[in-house]
Write a protein that holds these residues in place. Structure first.
Motif, PDB file in Angstrom:
ATOM      1  N   ALA A   1       0.834  -1.202   0.000  1.00  0.00           N
ATOM      2  CA  ALA A   1       0.000   0.000   0.000  1.00  0.00           C
ATOM      3  C   ALA A   1       0.871   1.255   0.000  1.00  0.00           C
ATOM      4  O   ALA A   1       0.577   2.235  -0.702  1.00  0.00           O
ATOM      5  N   ILE A   2       1.947   1.233   0.793  1.00  0.00           N
ATOM      6  CA  ILE A   2       2.864   2.379   0.857  1.00  0.00           C
ATOM      7  C   ILE A   2       3.579   2.559  -0.475  1.00  0.00           C
ATOM      8  O   ILE A   2       3.628   3.662  -1.046  1.00  0.00           O
ATOM      9  N   LEU A   3       4.147   1.472  -0.989  1.00  0.00           N
ATOM     10  CA  LEU A   3       4.909   1.547  -2.236  1.00  0.00           C
ATOM     11  C   LEU A   3       4.032   1.995  -3.406  1.00  0.00           C
ATOM     12  O   LEU A   3       4.445   2.825  -4.223  1.00  0.00           O
ATOM     13  N   GLU A   4       2.822   1.457  -3.485  1.00  0.00           N
ATOM     14  CA  GLU A   4       1.925   1.802  -4.583  1.00  0.00           C
ATOM     15  C   GLU A   4       1.453   3.252  -4.470  1.00  0.00           C
ATOM     16  O   GLU A   4       1.346   3.958  -5.482  1.00  0.00           O
ATOM     17  N   PHE A   5       1.180   3.697  -3.264  1.00  0.00           N
ATOM     18  CA  PHE A   5       0.760   5.089  -3.064  1.00  0.00           C
ATOM     19  C   PHE A   5       1.857   6.040  -3.534  1.00  0.00           C
ATOM     20  O   PHE A   5       1.584   7.005  -4.264  1.00  0.00           O
ATOM     21  N   VAL A   6       3.085   5.790  -3.109  1.00  0.00           N
ATOM     22  CA  VAL A   6       4.189   6.670  -3.502  1.00  0.00           C
ATOM     23  C   VAL A   6       4.417   6.610  -5.006  1.00  0.00           C
ATOM     24  O   VAL A   6       4.615   7.637  -5.664  1.00  0.00           O
ATOM     25  N   ARG A   7       4.383   5.407  -5.568  1.00  0.00           N
ATOM     26  CA  ARG A   7       4.610   5.267  -7.010  1.00  0.00           C
ATOM     27  C   ARG A   7       3.554   6.026  -7.810  1.00  0.00           C
ATOM     28  O   ARG A   7       3.871   6.808  -8.711  1.00  0.00           O
ATOM     29  N   SER A   8       2.290   5.817  -7.465  1.00  0.00           N
ATOM     30  CA  SER A   8       1.205   6.403  -8.255  1.00  0.00           C
ATOM     31  C   SER A   8       1.099   7.912  -8.100  1.00  0.00           C
ATOM     32  O   SER A   8       0.693   8.618  -9.029  1.00  0.00           O
ATOM     33  N   THR A   9       1.483   8.428  -6.932  1.00  0.00           N
ATOM     34  CA  THR A   9       1.344   9.871  -6.709  1.00  0.00           C
ATOM     35  C   THR A   9       2.537  10.666  -7.225  1.00  0.00           C
ATOM     36  O   THR A   9       2.470  11.902  -7.303  1.00  0.00           O
ATOM     37  N   THR A  10       3.619   9.988  -7.571  1.00  0.00           N
ATOM     38  CA  THR A  10       4.814  10.690  -8.057  1.00  0.00           C
ATOM     39  C   THR A  10       5.101  10.432  -9.531  1.00  0.00           C
ATOM     40  O   THR A  10       6.018  11.032 -10.092  1.00  0.00           O
ATOM     41  N   ASP A  11       4.333   9.555 -10.158  1.00  0.00           N
ATOM     42  CA  ASP A  11       4.474   9.259 -11.585  1.00  0.00           C
ATOM     43  C   ASP A  11       3.615  10.235 -12.381  1.00  0.00           C
ATOM     44  O   ASP A  11       2.380  10.215 -12.287  1.00  0.00           O
ATOM     45  N   GLN A  12       4.250  11.088 -13.162  1.00  0.00           N
ATOM     46  CA  GLN A  12       3.502  12.113 -13.892  1.00  0.00           C
ATOM     47  C   GLN A  12       2.523  11.519 -14.894  1.00  0.00           C
ATOM     48  O   GLN A  12       1.574  12.195 -15.298  1.00  0.00           O
ATOM     49  N   GLY A  13       2.732  10.284 -15.270  1.00  0.00           N
ATOM     50  CA  GLY A  13       1.815   9.652 -16.203  1.00  0.00           C
ATOM     51  C   GLY A  13       0.643   8.975 -15.533  1.00  0.00           C
ATOM     52  O   GLY A  13      -0.245   8.440 -16.201  1.00  0.00           O
TER      53      GLY A  13
ATOM     54  N   LEU B   1       9.198   7.416   6.553  1.00  0.00           N
ATOM     55  CA  LEU B   1       9.501   8.846   6.523  1.00  0.00           C
ATOM     56  C   LEU B   1      10.529   9.165   5.442  1.00  0.00           C
ATOM     57  O   LEU B   1      10.356  10.100   4.648  1.00  0.00           O
ATOM     58  N   GLN B   2      11.580   8.376   5.392  1.00  0.00           N
ATOM     59  CA  GLN B   2      12.648   8.622   4.422  1.00  0.00           C
ATOM     60  C   GLN B   2      12.173   8.358   3.000  1.00  0.00           C
ATOM     61  O   GLN B   2      12.498   9.124   2.078  1.00  0.00           O
ATOM     62  N   HIS B   3      11.404   7.299   2.806  1.00  0.00           N
ATOM     63  CA  HIS B   3      10.908   6.965   1.463  1.00  0.00           C
ATOM     64  C   HIS B   3       9.990   8.073   0.941  1.00  0.00           C
ATOM     65  O   HIS B   3      10.066   8.460  -0.234  1.00  0.00           O
ATOM     66  N   LEU B   4       9.136   8.598   1.798  1.00  0.00           N
ATOM     67  CA  LEU B   4       8.250   9.687   1.395  1.00  0.00           C
ATOM     68  C   LEU B   4       9.055  10.944   1.048  1.00  0.00           C
ATOM     69  O   LEU B   4       8.819  11.584   0.021  1.00  0.00           O
ATOM     70  N   ARG B   5      10.002  11.290   1.911  1.00  0.00           N
ATOM     71  CA  ARG B   5      10.794  12.497   1.655  1.00  0.00           C
ATOM     72  C   ARG B   5      11.630  12.376   0.382  1.00  0.00           C
ATOM     73  O   ARG B   5      11.781  13.351  -0.361  1.00  0.00           O
ATOM     74  N   SER B   6      12.146  11.193   0.121  1.00  0.00           N
ATOM     75  CA  SER B   6      12.951  11.002  -1.085  1.00  0.00           C
ATOM     76  C   SER B   6      12.113  11.079  -2.349  1.00  0.00           C
ATOM     77  O   SER B   6      12.653  11.168  -3.457  1.00  0.00           O
ATOM     78  N   ASN B   7      10.787  11.055  -2.181  1.00  0.00           N
ATOM     79  CA  ASN B   7       9.879  11.171  -3.314  1.00  0.00           C
ATOM     80  C   ASN B   7       9.075  12.474  -3.265  1.00  0.00           C
ATOM     81  O   ASN B   7       7.975  12.552  -3.818  1.00  0.00           O
ATOM     82  N   GLY B   8       9.647  13.462  -2.628  1.00  0.00           N
ATOM     83  CA  GLY B   8       9.077  14.803  -2.678  1.00  0.00           C
ATOM     84  C   GLY B   8       7.999  15.121  -1.673  1.00  0.00           C
ATOM     85  O   GLY B   8       7.377  16.192  -1.744  1.00  0.00           O
TER      86      GLY B   8
END
Length: 347
Positions: A49-61, A181-188
């Motif tokens: 859930a965490i990985l998919e949320f970060v991936r989908s919210t930071t992928d411009q496509g 925390l670190q994964h989120l920050r590294s993705n903006g």
């Protein structure tokens, strides 16, 4: 001033956990994060859930893409980022400060409730009334300059030890959550601590321990008064006046007041975090709401009473909250099943 209900309840429930004699030693820095993404998490729905949320919210496509300026994530502290049982660390601090107060004002040694605390009689301390506890909190959290308060907290954190692990409280941080925390920050994402604990207390160590600067800590806040030293130097004094009770509905109120944007992700562990997750989930677009369930008595603690876990007044996770999480598709993190490692201080 109405002292935060969380502090009162924890004090009444577990005052026998008074830390007692402090041990001299410097606080140790947190261990470095292992390589990889979320390495302390077991593969499963929570990690995905965490990985998919970060991936989908930071992928411009992606249809769920979130502009960088809207990437806000909020985290409760006690029970979500560090250990909260058997008593909140700030309550221990307040009780441990009483002997120092009595040294500067000897009259307190014969005045209740300070006399009871100084006696070391844990059974008697546990019976103190809410009014008695309010006196202790007023005396230990106000009436000094903000600079003096910060110095006292730093001194306490460097010497105080948790009764179970015999480590500084700032060692008892959850490694899996540090990785989030670190994964989120590294993705903006900008990460905030939104806590029912004292704002000034948490700001003392938040940047060093969590990588969250003090201006990104929203907590229960008291008033301050501007004044001048005898030499004309300006300073702020902490006053016994409540400005924000940052618990329950106070959390979204504090988020609006201090952050000004609705979070895209929110992490908590108790009924005190319900409104923060509800507020987060009420927004449009991609949202992530997660709750840590303490169900590992061997490696940490087990309490609920959700899912038949033991009842507690410290970090209550009710069955009602659990049912709401399931109904609204919030992710419940099982400490026992989802985390390979719990404490950042573990070797």
């Amino acid at each position: 001033m109405g002292i935060n209900r969380r502090i009162f309840l924890s004090s009444m429930a577990v005052l026998p956990a008074l830390s007692g004699v402090l041990l001299p030693s410097a606080t140790q820095a947190q261990s470095p994060m292992p390589s990889g993404v979320l390495p302390s998490w077991n593969d499963g729905p929570a990690k995905q859930a965490i990985l998919e949320f970060v991936r989908s919210t930071t992928d411009q496509g992606s249809s769920k893409f979130v502009p960088p300026e809207e990437r806000i994530a909020t985290f409760d502290q006690d029970g979500t980022l560090w250990v909260e049982h058997p008593i909140y660390s700030q309550v221990v601090y307040c009780l441990d400060r009483v002997p120092a107060l009595a040294e500067t004002d000897p009259k307190l040694k014969d005045v209740e409730p300070f006399k009871t605390v100084l006696s070391g009689d844990r059974e008697a301390i546990a019976k103190l009334s809410l009014h008695d506890l309010e006196k202790i909190l007023f005396a230990t959290l106000t009436g000094m300059s903000v600079d003096d308060f910060e110095a006292e907290v730093k001194k306490w954190l460097a010497s105080a030890r948790d009764a179970r692990w015999k480590r500084p409280y700032t060692d008892l941080i959850y490694q899996p959550m540090l990785e989030v925390l670190q994964h989120l920050r590294s993705n903006g994402f900008k990460t905030y601590i939104v806590t029912g604990g004292g704002q000034d207390f948490v700001r003392v160590y938040s940047e060093r321990v969590y990588g969250v600067p003090p201006e990104q800590v929203v907590g229960t806040a008291a008033g301050t008064k501007y004044g001048y030293q005898k030499d004309g130097t300006p300073f702020l004094t902490k006053e016994p006046k409540l400005l924000l009770n940052d618990d329950n509905a106070g959390k979204p109120e504090g988020i609006h007041l201090m952050i000004g944007r609705r979070p895209r992700a929110a992490f908590g562990n108790s009924t005190g975090d319900r409104e923060m997750l509800e507020y987060t989930g009420a927004g449009d677009g991609a949202r992530l709401m997660m709750l840590v369930l303490h169900d590992d008595a061997q490696r940490e603690y087990a309490y609920g009473p959700a899912q038949g876990l033991p009842e507690t007044k410290v970090g209550t996770f009710s069955q009602e909250l659990y049912d709401e999480a399931k109904k609204k598709n919030w992710t419940v993190i099982s400490m026992k099943n989802d985390w390979k490692r719990i404490l950042a201080s573990e070797s």
